[in-house]
Design a protein around this motif. Structure first.
Motif, mmCIF file in Angstrom:
data_model
loop_
_atom_site.group_PDB
_atom_site.id
_atom_site.type_symbol
_atom_site.label_atom_id
_atom_site.label_comp_id
_atom_site.label_asym_id
_atom_site.label_seq_id
_atom_site.Cartn_x
_atom_site.Cartn_y
_atom_site.Cartn_z
ATOM 1 N N ARG A 37 0.795 -1.241 0.000
ATOM 2 C CA ARG A 37 0.000 0.000 0.000
ATOM 3 C C ARG A 37 0.821 1.282 0.000
ATOM 4 O O ARG A 37 0.399 2.270 -0.573
ATOM 5 C CB ARG A 37 -1.035 -0.008 1.113
ATOM 6 C CG ARG A 37 -0.471 0.113 2.500
ATOM 7 C CD ARG A 37 -1.507 0.376 3.558
ATOM 8 N NE ARG A 37 -2.487 -0.688 3.636
ATOM 9 C CZ ARG A 37 -3.556 -0.648 4.370
ATOM 10 N NH1 ARG A 37 -3.809 0.396 5.116
ATOM 11 N NH2 ARG A 37 -4.403 -1.633 4.398
ATOM 12 N N SER A 38 1.995 1.297 0.600
ATOM 13 C CA SER A 38 2.804 2.526 0.613
ATOM 14 C C SER A 38 3.638 2.697 -0.659
ATOM 15 O O SER A 38 4.236 3.749 -0.866
ATOM 16 C CB SER A 38 3.725 2.536 1.835
ATOM 17 O OG SER A 38 4.679 1.502 1.721
ATOM 18 N N GLN A 39 3.673 1.695 -1.496
ATOM 19 C CA GLN A 39 4.519 1.720 -2.690
ATOM 20 C C GLN A 39 3.817 2.281 -3.928
ATOM 21 O O GLN A 39 4.484 2.710 -4.867
ATOM 22 C CB GLN A 39 5.015 0.306 -3.015
ATOM 23 C CG GLN A 39 5.730 -0.389 -1.885
ATOM 24 C CD GLN A 39 7.033 0.289 -1.523
ATOM 25 O OE1 GLN A 39 7.747 0.789 -2.373
ATOM 26 N NE2 GLN A 39 7.332 0.332 -0.235
ATOM 27 N N VAL A 40 2.473 2.240 -3.942
ATOM 28 C CA VAL A 40 1.715 2.645 -5.129
ATOM 29 C C VAL A 40 0.519 3.503 -4.725
ATOM 30 O O VAL A 40 0.147 3.559 -3.556
ATOM 31 C CB VAL A 40 1.235 1.422 -5.939
ATOM 32 C CG1 VAL A 40 2.407 0.634 -6.511
ATOM 33 C CG2 VAL A 40 0.346 0.516 -5.101
ATOM 34 N N ASP A 41 -0.077 4.139 -5.719
ATOM 35 C CA ASP A 41 -1.254 4.962 -5.472
ATOM 36 C C ASP A 41 -2.542 4.143 -5.506
ATOM 37 O O ASP A 41 -3.505 4.466 -4.815
ATOM 38 C CB ASP A 41 -1.350 6.073 -6.529
ATOM 39 C CG ASP A 41 -0.125 6.961 -6.500
ATOM 40 O OD1 ASP A 41 0.185 7.503 -5.425
ATOM 41 O OD2 ASP A 41 0.525 7.101 -7.557
#
Length: 92
Positions: free
Chosen positions: A24-28
């Motif tokens: 979740r923190s790696q992509v929008d």
């Protein structure tokens, strides 16, 4: 700049939550193509606020990836990554 992750998924409910948590923190945005799973794969993806595209019949990973890529194109994603829903690929 919109970063999209595409995850073709079939019967990976046990592993999918962990993958989505780390991703979740790696992509929008995450798009899960639920390939006619017989478990709660789609529900897990919904809990993580993913876009869920469900195949009514099993069509395979290639077809699922194409659906995800078409969706990413429709929203003009700047970056697209593809991961497995069972944890084979490290989301980091």
């Amino acid at each position: 700049m919109t970063r999209i992750a595409i995850i073709p998924a079939r019967n990976v409910a046990k592993q999918l939550g962990s993958v989505l948590e780390r991703l979740r923190s790696q992509v929008d945005r995450v798009v899960v193509i639920d390939d006619a799973s017989e478990d709660t794969t789609g529900l897990i993806a919904q809990k993580f606020d993913c876009v869920v595209i469900r195949n009514r019949q099993h069509s395979g990973v290639g077809s699922a990836l194409i659906k995800g890529l078409k969706w990413a194109r429709s929203v003009r994603a700047s970056t697209v990554i593809c991961l497995d829903g069972d944890g084979q690929h490290d989301p980091a």
